[in-house]
Design an enzyme around this catalytic site. Structure first.
Site, PDB file in Angstrom:
ATOM      1  N   GLU A 149       1.216  -0.845  -4.955  1.00  0.00           N
ATOM      2  CA  GLU A 149       0.040   0.001  -5.227  1.00  0.00           C
ATOM      3  C   GLU A 149       0.505   1.441  -5.375  1.00  0.00           C
ATOM      4  OE1 GLU A 149      -3.262   2.737  -3.751  1.00  0.00           O
ATOM      5  OE2 GLU A 149      -1.485   2.168  -2.615  1.00  0.00           O
ATOM      6  N   ASP A 151       0.832  -1.200   0.000  1.00  0.00           N
ATOM      7  CA  ASP A 151       0.000   0.000   0.000  1.00  0.00           C
ATOM      8  C   ASP A 151       0.869   1.253   0.000  1.00  0.00           C
ATOM      9  OD1 ASP A 151      -2.699   1.344   0.541  1.00  0.00           O
ATOM     10  OD2 ASP A 151      -1.492   2.055   2.224  1.00  0.00           O
TER      11      ASP A 151
END
Length: 481
Positions: free
Chosen positions: A234, A193
């Site tokens: 990501e 993330d």
């Protein structure tokens, strides 16, 4: 379980039923062969951002269940978990130990110290302006130690999310132990993330800093490989960053497809979509919707600035229960480059247009990821939005098991489940195969997928003027009704 070329459902632990047990039952009972993998959004104890401010990766939030429930899910589906490589909760034992013991703490190097990062008499306003920020001020937060001293730590995102110093050995040890534990509990793919924010370097914008970012990515891949897991960085930014990562043989996200598809459906023009599909790598996960808003920045230079403005304006014009204010600070929106709406409502709650969007996704290069609200063709949840004043909650409806049983009877949801079941079972969508795209006229796109040896050929002919389609495989018509 290794990653397989089957559709991945994105869901929270408590969004399709109250907990992991109900989630497991509901996927099996209602989604069937349409789902081959599950991206289980953060299910660890957390102090903010719907799980993205984790306290401890070694625990499952007791409200959701336990590791046995997670492993049970992994017996049937390949699994992706989130690892917030940029930050951790300020309620974590690491932060608290540092706050209590200061320089004597074993974790003093785990966190990136803002004050020590800068040379004397810096940062200047120019330095702060250069940083690629998610807030309108310097990304720092004060920490008060038990000994009475005060310092500042990097704080890119929310107040609970304190940045880690990925250059330090103690941080790499933390990364290693976390990944080993996730893999031991069934994780096959680790989503990194906000990965592009993890490396900070003087006199840069602190976003996807090269070459240091590659060193970190390779280190994390090597750590994951020991446990048999793979990684998926990501990153929301210009599509060329995704292509760079793909060139290094990593899985990437296609975050441009949502806006390109909306533009195509709004304008009835297929030229931009055709060009994008021809450019896209096969080793990727496609999205139309996620737990965040619809990304705008990802599509720059695929669409022109005028086309991006047109698409955004059309979304607010034809979208159902969409309002510009839902994507502003009034509704706690951190990212001005995202629009908060379900994908179904972005298309005016129109079943036919929505199905065509998913048909495009199913035929696009890569493995489809479908967000749980999207799988159920969910409308904007204004009640949850207004009760929480959190813009992204417009697309985070909590479905009870009874609701799911009702929703899957809708014709559009039945068609979606049939579409992705077909996509999962057809050999034509081989990632080692080929894609060919033709545009017979301005409004029609023909997407052909075939496996490596050419024995299976699937073709979707889609007309965005009259909103019709025809799908064939080896010249046999495929129906999704």
């Amino acid at each position: 379980m290794p990653i397989i070329n089957k559709t991945m459902l994105i869901t929270y632990a408590d969004s399709l039923g109250k907990n992991l047990k109900e989630l497991n039952e509901n996927i099996e009972n209602y989604f069937g062969d349409a789902v081959g993998g599950v991206h289980l959004l953060p299910f660890f104890p957390s102090t903010g951002d719907r799980g993205f401010a984790p306290i401890d990766y070694h625990e499952v939030d007791s409200a959701f269940g336990d590791w046995d429930d997670v492993k049970c899910l992994g017996e049937k589906y390949y699994l992706m978990f989130d690892f917030m490589i940029n930050h951790i909760s300020r309620q974590s034992k690491y932060y608290k130990d540092y706050q209590e013991k200061h320089e004597a703490s074993a974790y003093k190097d785990l966190f990136l110290n803002w004050d020590k990062f800068w040379p004397k008499n810096r940062p200047t306003q120019e330095d702060v302006d250069l940083i690629y920020k998610r807030k309108d001020r310097a990304p720092k937060q004060e920490i008060q130690f038990a000994d009475g001293s005060v310092e500042h730590l990097w704080n890119t995102f929310g107040e609970e999310q304190i940045d880690l110093d990925v250059t330090k050995e103690v941080t790499m040890d933390f990364i290693r132990s976390t990944i080993e534990n996730l893999a031991a509990n069934g994780c096959d793919l680790i989503r990194l993330d906000a990965f592009a924010y993890a490396v900070k370097k003087l006199d840069t914008n602190d976003f996807f800093v090269e070459p240091e970012i590659w060193t970190l990515l390779d280190k994390v891949r090597d750590i994951a490989a020991v446990s048999g897991a793979e990684i998926l960085p990501e990153i929301h930014e210009h599509y060329t960053i995704q292509f760079k990562i793909a060139d290094h043989d990593y899985y990437v996200y296609d975050f441009a497809l949502p806006m390109v598809t909306l533009y195509s459906l709004y304008s009835s023009k297929v030229d931009r979509l055709a060009k994008w599909l021809k450019m896209s790598p096969m080793k990727q996960f496609t999205t139309l919707d996620t737990h965040d808003g619809i990304g705008v920045v990802d599509v720059k230079d695929i669409l022109t600035d005028e086309e991006i403005t047109y698409t955004s304006n059309e979304l607010y014009k034809v979208g159902a229960n969409v309002n510009r204010k839902y994507s502003t600070a009034e509704y706690n929106n951190l990212d001005i480059y995202q629009i908060n709406s379900t994908y179904y409502s972005a298309l005016g709650d129109d079943d036919q247009k929505y199905f065509l969007a998913r048909l495009i996704q199913a035929f696009a290069p890569g493995i489809p990821q479908v967000y749980y609200v999207g799988f159920l063709a969910g409308k904007n949840d204004l009640e949850l939005l207004e009760s929480t004043k959190e813009g992204r909650n417009i697309n985070r409806h909590y479905y009870s098991s009874e609701e799911i049983a009702k929703e899957v009877k809708r014709p559009v949801v039945k068609a979606l489940l049939n579409l992705f079941t077909y996509r999962n079972q057809s050999a034509a969508f081989d990632l080692d195969g080929r894609i060919e795209v033709e545009t017979p006229n301005e409004a029609t796109i023909v997407i052909e997928r075939q496996n490596k040896d050419g024995s299976h050929i699937a073709k979707a002919e889609i007309n965005l003027q009259d909103m019709t389609y025809r799908v064939t495989e080896n010249d046999q018509t495929i129906s999704f009704e």
